[in-house]
Design an enzyme around this catalytic site. Structure first.
Site, PDB file in Angstrom:
ATOM      1  CE  LYS A 107      -4.496   0.482   0.135  1.00 38.11           C
ATOM      2  NZ  LYS A 107      -5.484  -0.501  -0.357  1.00 38.11           N
TER       3      LYS A 107
HETATM    4  P1  NAD Z   1     -12.940   7.100  -3.085  1.00 38.22           P
HETATM    5  O1  NAD Z   1     -11.947   8.154  -2.777  1.00 38.22           O
HETATM    6  O2  NAD Z   1     -13.339   6.847  -4.490  1.00 38.22           O
HETATM    7  O3  NAD Z   1     -14.266   7.349  -2.231  1.00 38.22           O
HETATM    8  C1  NAD Z   1     -14.262   7.532  -0.844  1.00 38.22           C
HETATM    9  C2  NAD Z   1     -15.658   7.976  -0.447  1.00 38.22           C
HETATM   10  O4  NAD Z   1     -15.731   8.067   0.976  1.00 38.22           O
HETATM   11  C3  NAD Z   1     -16.029   9.367  -0.981  1.00 38.22           C
HETATM   12  O5  NAD Z   1     -17.373   9.377  -1.405  1.00 38.22           O
HETATM   13  C4  NAD Z   1     -15.867  10.256   0.254  1.00 38.22           C
HETATM   14  O6  NAD Z   1     -16.681  11.407   0.204  1.00 38.22           O
HETATM   15  C5  NAD Z   1     -16.341   9.286   1.314  1.00 38.22           C
HETATM   16  N1  NAD Z   1     -15.978   9.700   2.665  1.00 38.22           N
HETATM   17  C6  NAD Z   1     -14.801  10.171   3.123  1.00 38.22           C
HETATM   18  N2  NAD Z   1     -14.912  10.482   4.425  1.00 38.22           N
HETATM   19  C7  NAD Z   1     -16.182  10.160   4.782  1.00 38.22           C
HETATM   20  C8  NAD Z   1     -16.899  10.238   5.998  1.00 38.22           C
HETATM   21  N3  NAD Z   1     -16.348  10.704   7.105  1.00 38.22           N
HETATM   22  N4  NAD Z   1     -18.202   9.824   6.009  1.00 38.22           N
HETATM   23  C9  NAD Z   1     -18.793   9.350   4.898  1.00 38.22           C
HETATM   24  N5  NAD Z   1     -18.149   9.244   3.720  1.00 38.22           N
HETATM   25  C10 NAD Z   1     -16.867   9.662   3.672  1.00 38.22           C
HETATM   26  O7  NAD Z   1     -12.352   5.757  -2.416  1.00 38.22           O
HETATM   27  P2  NAD Z   1     -12.685   4.263  -2.792  1.00 38.22           P
HETATM   28  O8  NAD Z   1     -11.686   3.801  -3.781  1.00 38.22           O
HETATM   29  O9  NAD Z   1     -14.129   4.127  -3.060  1.00 38.22           O
HETATM   30  O10 NAD Z   1     -12.304   3.544  -1.423  1.00 38.22           O
HETATM   31  C11 NAD Z   1     -13.209   3.486  -0.311  1.00 38.22           C
HETATM   32  C12 NAD Z   1     -12.772   2.367   0.616  1.00 38.22           C
HETATM   33  O11 NAD Z   1     -12.738   1.135  -0.080  1.00 38.22           O
HETATM   34  C13 NAD Z   1     -11.372   2.529   1.223  1.00 38.22           C
HETATM   35  O12 NAD Z   1     -11.364   1.933   2.495  1.00 38.22           O
HETATM   36  C14 NAD Z   1     -10.505   1.698   0.285  1.00 38.22           C
HETATM   37  O13 NAD Z   1      -9.317   1.272   0.908  1.00 38.22           O
HETATM   38  C15 NAD Z   1     -11.449   0.548   0.013  1.00 38.22           C
HETATM   39  N6  NAD Z   1     -11.160  -0.211  -1.203  1.00 38.22           N
HETATM   40  C16 NAD Z   1     -11.116   0.376  -2.432  1.00 38.22           C
HETATM   41  C17 NAD Z   1     -10.885  -0.387  -3.564  1.00 38.22           C
HETATM   42  C18 NAD Z   1     -10.907   0.184  -4.945  1.00 38.22           C
HETATM   43  O14 NAD Z   1     -10.837  -0.596  -5.910  1.00 38.22           O
HETATM   44  N7  NAD Z   1     -11.018   1.488  -5.119  1.00 38.22           N
HETATM   45  C19 NAD Z   1     -10.669  -1.777  -3.442  1.00 38.22           C
HETATM   46  C20 NAD Z   1     -10.728  -2.358  -2.180  1.00 38.22           C
HETATM   47  C21 NAD Z   1     -10.978  -1.570  -1.061  1.00 38.22           C
END
Ligand code: NAD
Length: 419
Positions: A107
């Site tokens: 990461k």
């Molecule tokens: P992203 O940046 O696309 O979206 C994050 C979202 O969370 C946004 O809508 C943001 O406004 C929201 N957010 C932030 N703080 C918040 C709060 N306090 N309350 C409510 N919403 C809040 O990120 P993502 O890629 O969708 O990742 C989200 C999660 O999923 C993370 O934990 C990431 O590690 C995990 N993840 C992502 C992927 C991927 O393929 N992108 C894969 C596995 C896991």
């Protein structure tokens, strides 16, 4: 003594302790499995638009190289620090092993609010970060992907920067790229689709009809928005969603396709509706069939876990549930069916693996094939987790992590310890 610290790292250590005890791993073997192989910290200076120079701290942690290259996302968020990145790298290792990918976990990230800098500054920062990482990454060493705060565009800049230094196009250095520059069909949707696919499987097992079942989604970025879209397509009513700007609620179910269009145009759900606004603090404890935390770590603590009113907890985010909440959820196993993060959101890394394979072979698949193979892997891992939970009489998280840790341990033991 360790360079890693903070609540997220402590949580990863704590979770590993539970698994190591369950597997009766001898004390002198534990650190070799748990502690990251390598941690890189870099300073990334850029010219700001106002002519000043700003320096941002960047990190990359590679957990283990025993099964192949490391693989993992890159997070741009103000909270990013070495401990958080290390924890996320460790979880990636268990996840990749659970679903059978030839990777260790990694990461990376930069402590920056990507919404507070201009697009030109974001490009400069992304390129400088990748440039600093060039000695430590490679298609057979460490392959990056998007995570919170990064997207396909950032991956395209990473790939271009790496390629410029190599003097040839190296698409396989990152995954989650735009399809136009070597990405795969279905990667953008992969994590959210996988979350929804597994949630649907559980609803079927619980004999809850999809049509009219309800869902609540916290976070409306890549994972949350595609999970919501897919659940909506399956016939569920998505009654509430939230992001960092607020929350929306409708008993009739939100118009998710319209909300996705709004969010992609405006960058958030803000401004979509004033009548539907609700308190984001209460979103996780709303009565619903499927709850998808898809934002950040540690949002479900022991107190929230007591108050959950969902039938299925589908962890889209990494590490949304704290170890004390896990103890509560173990007591509530018959009420709340947990799909643990390392399985639930693994569709992202599974399709990232497909992207890497396609880039290496320069042979690209149709989207249907990507999805079919993704679901095949998720279903197999889900079956293995359920079976393990039943046989060992443990929680779903313990079962999933035990499978992952066991595979990493077996690989290390059969390879032996060099020199
Ligand atoms: P992203 O940046 O696309 O979206 C994050 C979202 O969370 C946004 O809508 C943001 O406004 C929201 N957010 C932030 N703080 C918040 C709060 N306090 N309350 C409510 N919403 C809040 O990120 P993502 O890629 O969708 O990742 C989200 C999660 O999923 C993370 O934990 C990431 O590690 C995990 N993840 C992502 C992927 C991927 O393929 N992108 C894969 C596995 C896991």
């Amino acid at each position: 003594m360790t360079v890693y610290s903070g609540p997220v790292f402590d949580m990863a250590v704590n979770q590993f302790g539970v698994i190591a005890d369950h597997l009766a791993i001898p004390a002198d073997e534990r650190d070799r499995i748990l502690m990251p192989k390598r941690a890189i910290t870099v300073s990334c200076p850029i010219h700001r638009d106002d002519g000043t120079i700003a320096v941002y701290e960047g990190y990359r942690v590679q957990h283990h190289l025993t099964l192949g290259p490391t693989k993992g996302g890159t997070r741009f968020a103000p909270s990013v620090d070495l401990g958080e990145v290390a924890a996320l790298a460790i979880w990636m290792s268990w996840k990749c092993a659970l679903v059978g990918l030839p990777y260790g976990g990694a990461k990376g990230g930069i402590a920056v609010d990507p919404t507070a800098i201009s697009k030109r500054e974001l490009e400069a920062l992304s390129r400088r970060y990748m440039m600093e990482m060039i000695p430590f990454v490679g298609p057979h060493t460490d392959v990056m992907a998007p995570d919170m705060g990064t997207n396909e565009q950032v991956m395209a800049w990473f790939m271009d920067t790496y390629s410029m230094y190599q003097g040839r196009t190296v698409t396989e250095i990152v995954t989650g790229k735009p399809v136009a520059s070597g990405g795969t069909l279905g990667r953008r949707e992969a994590t959210g689709r996988g979350v929804a696919h597994l949630a649907r499987r559980v609803l079927k097992e619980l004999a809850i009809a999809l049509d009219g079942a309800t869902a609540v989604v916290q976070g409306f970025g890549n994972v949350g928005s595609y999970a919501a879209l897919e659940l909506h397509r399956f016939g569920l009513k998505v009654i509430a969603v939230s992001d960092h700007t607020g929350a929306l609620y409708s008993t009739a179910g939100l118009d998710i396709p319209a909300l996705v269009r709004h969010a992609s145009h405006h960058g958030s759900i803000k401004g979509y509706s004033t009548e539907m606004q609700c308190d984001p603090a209460g979103i996780l404890t709303m009565p619903c069939d499927v709850l998808v935390p898809a934002a950040m770590e540690r949002v479900i603590d022991g107190k929230v876990a007591q108050q959950l009113k969902c039938r299925v907890l589908a962890e889209g985010a990494n590490g949304p549930t704290t170890p004390d909440a896990d103890l509560v959820l173990e007591q509530r196993q018959d009420e709340v069916f947990l799909i643990p993060d390392i399985l639930c959101n693994s569709g992202g890394v599974v399709v990232s693996y497909f992207e890497w394979v396609q880039d290496l072979q320069q042979l690209f698949w149709e989207e249907e094939e990507v999805m079919r193979r993704e679901y095949q892997i998720l279903d197999r891992a889900f079956d293995q987790m359920l079976m393990r939970a039943k046989v060992d009489k443990v929680s779903h998280r313990t079962a999933a992590m035990a499978i992952g840790v066991e595979k990493v341990r077996a690989a290390k033991n059969t390879r032996g310890l060099f020199p």
